[in-house]
Write a protein that holds these residues in place. Structure first.
Motif, mmCIF file in Angstrom:
data_model
loop_
_atom_site.group_PDB
_atom_site.id
_atom_site.type_symbol
_atom_site.label_atom_id
_atom_site.label_comp_id
_atom_site.label_asym_id
_atom_site.label_seq_id
_atom_site.Cartn_x
_atom_site.Cartn_y
_atom_site.Cartn_z
ATOM 1 N N LEU A 204 55.505 -23.695 -69.685
ATOM 2 C CA LEU A 204 55.613 -24.850 -69.042
ATOM 3 C C LEU A 204 54.963 -26.046 -69.920
ATOM 4 O O LEU A 204 55.241 -27.397 -69.522
ATOM 5 C CB LEU A 204 55.243 -25.082 -67.558
ATOM 6 C CG LEU A 204 56.128 -24.220 -66.515
ATOM 7 C CD1 LEU A 204 55.283 -23.902 -65.269
ATOM 8 C CD2 LEU A 204 57.333 -25.108 -66.284
ATOM 9 N N THR A 205 53.805 -25.647 -70.413
ATOM 10 C CA THR A 205 52.803 -26.478 -71.195
ATOM 11 C C THR A 205 53.616 -26.908 -72.556
ATOM 12 O O THR A 205 53.844 -28.155 -72.923
ATOM 13 C CB THR A 205 51.526 -26.162 -71.373
ATOM 14 O OG1 THR A 205 50.858 -25.788 -70.248
ATOM 15 C CG2 THR A 205 50.818 -26.960 -72.362
ATOM 16 N N PHE A 208 57.730 -28.656 -72.335
ATOM 17 C CA PHE A 208 57.877 -30.126 -71.828
ATOM 18 C C PHE A 208 56.809 -31.083 -72.307
ATOM 19 O O PHE A 208 55.805 -30.616 -72.699
ATOM 20 C CB PHE A 208 57.705 -30.115 -70.168
ATOM 21 C CG PHE A 208 58.851 -29.232 -69.395
ATOM 22 C CD1 PHE A 208 59.953 -29.703 -69.444
ATOM 23 C CD2 PHE A 208 58.628 -28.074 -69.025
ATOM 24 C CE1 PHE A 208 61.140 -29.328 -68.482
ATOM 25 C CE2 PHE A 208 59.555 -27.421 -68.430
ATOM 26 C CZ PHE A 208 60.652 -27.923 -67.786
ATOM 27 N N PRO A 216 58.945 -31.821 -76.882
ATOM 28 C CA PRO A 216 57.847 -31.025 -76.556
ATOM 29 C C PRO A 216 57.400 -30.146 -77.752
ATOM 30 O O PRO A 216 58.000 -30.332 -78.901
ATOM 31 C CB PRO A 216 58.816 -29.960 -75.676
ATOM 32 C CG PRO A 216 60.182 -30.083 -76.134
ATOM 33 C CD PRO A 216 60.348 -31.444 -76.544
ATOM 34 N N PHE A 335 60.996 -29.146 -64.336
ATOM 35 C CA PHE A 335 60.533 -30.155 -64.902
ATOM 36 C C PHE A 335 59.405 -30.624 -63.877
ATOM 37 O O PHE A 335 58.260 -31.168 -64.196
ATOM 38 C CB PHE A 335 61.528 -31.435 -65.239
ATOM 39 C CG PHE A 335 60.746 -32.727 -65.823
ATOM 40 C CD1 PHE A 335 60.194 -32.691 -67.306
ATOM 41 C CD2 PHE A 335 60.237 -33.673 -64.829
ATOM 42 C CE1 PHE A 335 59.476 -33.724 -67.711
ATOM 43 C CE2 PHE A 335 59.443 -34.687 -65.512
ATOM 44 C CZ PHE A 335 59.309 -34.941 -66.856
ATOM 45 N N SER A 338 55.855 -29.171 -64.424
ATOM 46 C CA SER A 338 55.370 -29.159 -65.770
ATOM 47 C C SER A 338 53.940 -30.118 -65.507
ATOM 48 O O SER A 338 53.818 -30.805 -64.593
ATOM 49 C CB SER A 338 56.223 -30.340 -66.591
ATOM 50 O OG SER A 338 56.530 -31.309 -66.345
#
Length: 412
Positions: A204-205, A208, A216, A335, A338
């Motif tokens: 997730l880091t 995005f 990303p 999203f 995120s």
């Protein structure tokens, strides 16, 4: 004629027969107290250690690494290998007298002051006794002996009156080893889930963009374009639930608020019900449909749920993010998990003790959007990862249920 008590379990290993021995705990050992005469200045430093209350409460076999520092005091009772530790009190009677077995030989380790110890004078399998003392048959004795109103306690003298049942040492070893291995499987399964959740957090880091970025760190092969920047209101129909407080009933139509939105799903455990009239009135402006996203606006701000099947409820204090097909809704759902989006929510919160975020600020959240193909790839990637986590969690729950069943069937 009253039925005689059965002194052997429902389920046994092959080759073991005969009754188990029924023995008062007080006849096979003695008790000792935890730390006494200490002040707060004695804790947090020093060359000695003590076993914490929660270590005893949570672990059948004490975690030898979960100790805290205390000043050495030779007047205190040092723990010995095979000591059985008991908690003395709890808020509920079914949690009084939880036990744990200490299996370590290092010196200068004491017991916290909210527990007491039992030192046996006979030899038995320590894993057997540990699990036997947590089996339902023994725990019922503790519940009966618990005393109190707002907080329940049990004395050392009362614990010594409790009865334990002991098979042969060979059968004890079989049972102890069985539960030890079962607990190891449970622990390994918990570690697997922890690793998967950590992996999801890392993705997730990385998958995005971060603040002030338009691409990303990690992408699928073949995607290079910068991501578009849009307000949520431009790509979704964003509403909220009713602002009124309808009358509640013991049954009727489920009424969802922020507290019922968590971990991607609707939690129906603590829920209110409303009338059909109120349900229809609320849903005139805020009807939830399959594939919509709900987000908590008050208290538990930012908790989200993706509606995966036809819903049958009304909402209040919940943002409703409708699926308008302008963006892949599965992508949008992830999203919202995120760091980029979470920071906006934190910055947009108002209120003191109870935080909230306005519908206006939700509508003006910045959403970063790649092309449709990349959206689909990202959404499906995280769905597959979530599905894997769910599968492993189901395996863990099955193991835990298996343990409960065996504790019931393999002890008297």
């Amino acid at each position: 004629m009253k039925d005689e008590k059965r002194l052997f379990p429902k389920r046994r290993f092959k080759g073991f027969v005969g009754e188990w021995k029924e023995i008062d705990l007080g006849s096979i050992g003695s008790t000792f107290s935890g730390l006494s005469g200490k002040t707060k200045n004695d804790f947090g430093h020093g060359t000695a250690e003590f076993v914490t209350y929660m270590n005893v409460f949570n672990n059948t076999i004490s975690n030898i690494n979960l100790t805290e520092k205390v000043v050495r005091d030779d007047k205190q009772t040092q723990l010995e290998y095979g000591d059985i530790l008991f908690t003395t009190s709890s808020e509920t009677p079914n949690e009084v007298g939880m036990s744990s077995v200490w299996l370590d030989k290092r010196p200068n380790v004491y017991l916290n002051s909210f527990c007491f110890g039992f030192r046996p004078t006979i030899k038995f399998d320590y894993y057997y006794i540990g699990y036997m003392l947590r089996a339902n048959s023994y725990r019922k004795q503790m519940e009966i002996l618990a005393q109190g109103i707002s907080r329940y306690n049990i004395s050392k003298a009362k614990v010594l009156e409790t009865v334990v049942l002991l098979p042969s040492v060979q059968e004890q070893q079989k049972i102890g080893e069985f539960f030890k291995l079962l607990d190891e499987r449970i622990t390994n399964q918990e570690r697997k889930i922890t690793k998967l959740n950590a992996l999801k957090s890392a993705y997730l880091t990385e998958m995005f963009p971060q603040e002030d970025e338009t691409v990303p760190k990690r992408r699928f092969k073949g995607f290079e374009d910068e991501w578009a920047n849009e307000l949520l209101s431009n790509i979704s129909d964003v509403r909220d639930g009713t602002h009124d407080s309808p009358k509640y009933y013991s049954e009727g139509y489920p009424f969802i608020t922020s507290k019922n939105v968590s971990d991607g799903y609707i939690n129906y455990e603590d829920i209110q019900y409303i009338s059909e009239e109120d349900f229809n009135q609320i849903n005139k402006r805020s009807k939830v449909d399959t594939n919509d996203i709900l987000m908590g606006m008050i208290g538990t701000v930012g908790n989200i749920a993706l509606i995966r099947e036809e819903p049958y409820f009304a909402i209040k204090n919940v943002a409703l993010i409708k699926d308008t097909k302008q963006v892949n809704q599965l992508y949008l759902y992830y999203f919202f998990q995120s760091n980029f989006l979470k920071k906006q929510l934190i910055d947009g919160m108002d209120g003191g003790t109870q935080k909230f975020i306005s519908l206006y600020k939700i509508r003006n959240l910045t959403i970063l959007i790649p092309n449709k193909n990349e959206q689909q790839k990202i959404g499906q990637f995280f769905k597959n990862l979530d599905d894997q986590i769910t599968t492993e969690e189901a395996k863990l729950e099955k193991l835990k249920q298996m343990k409960v069943a065996f504790l019931e069937e393999m002890f008297v």
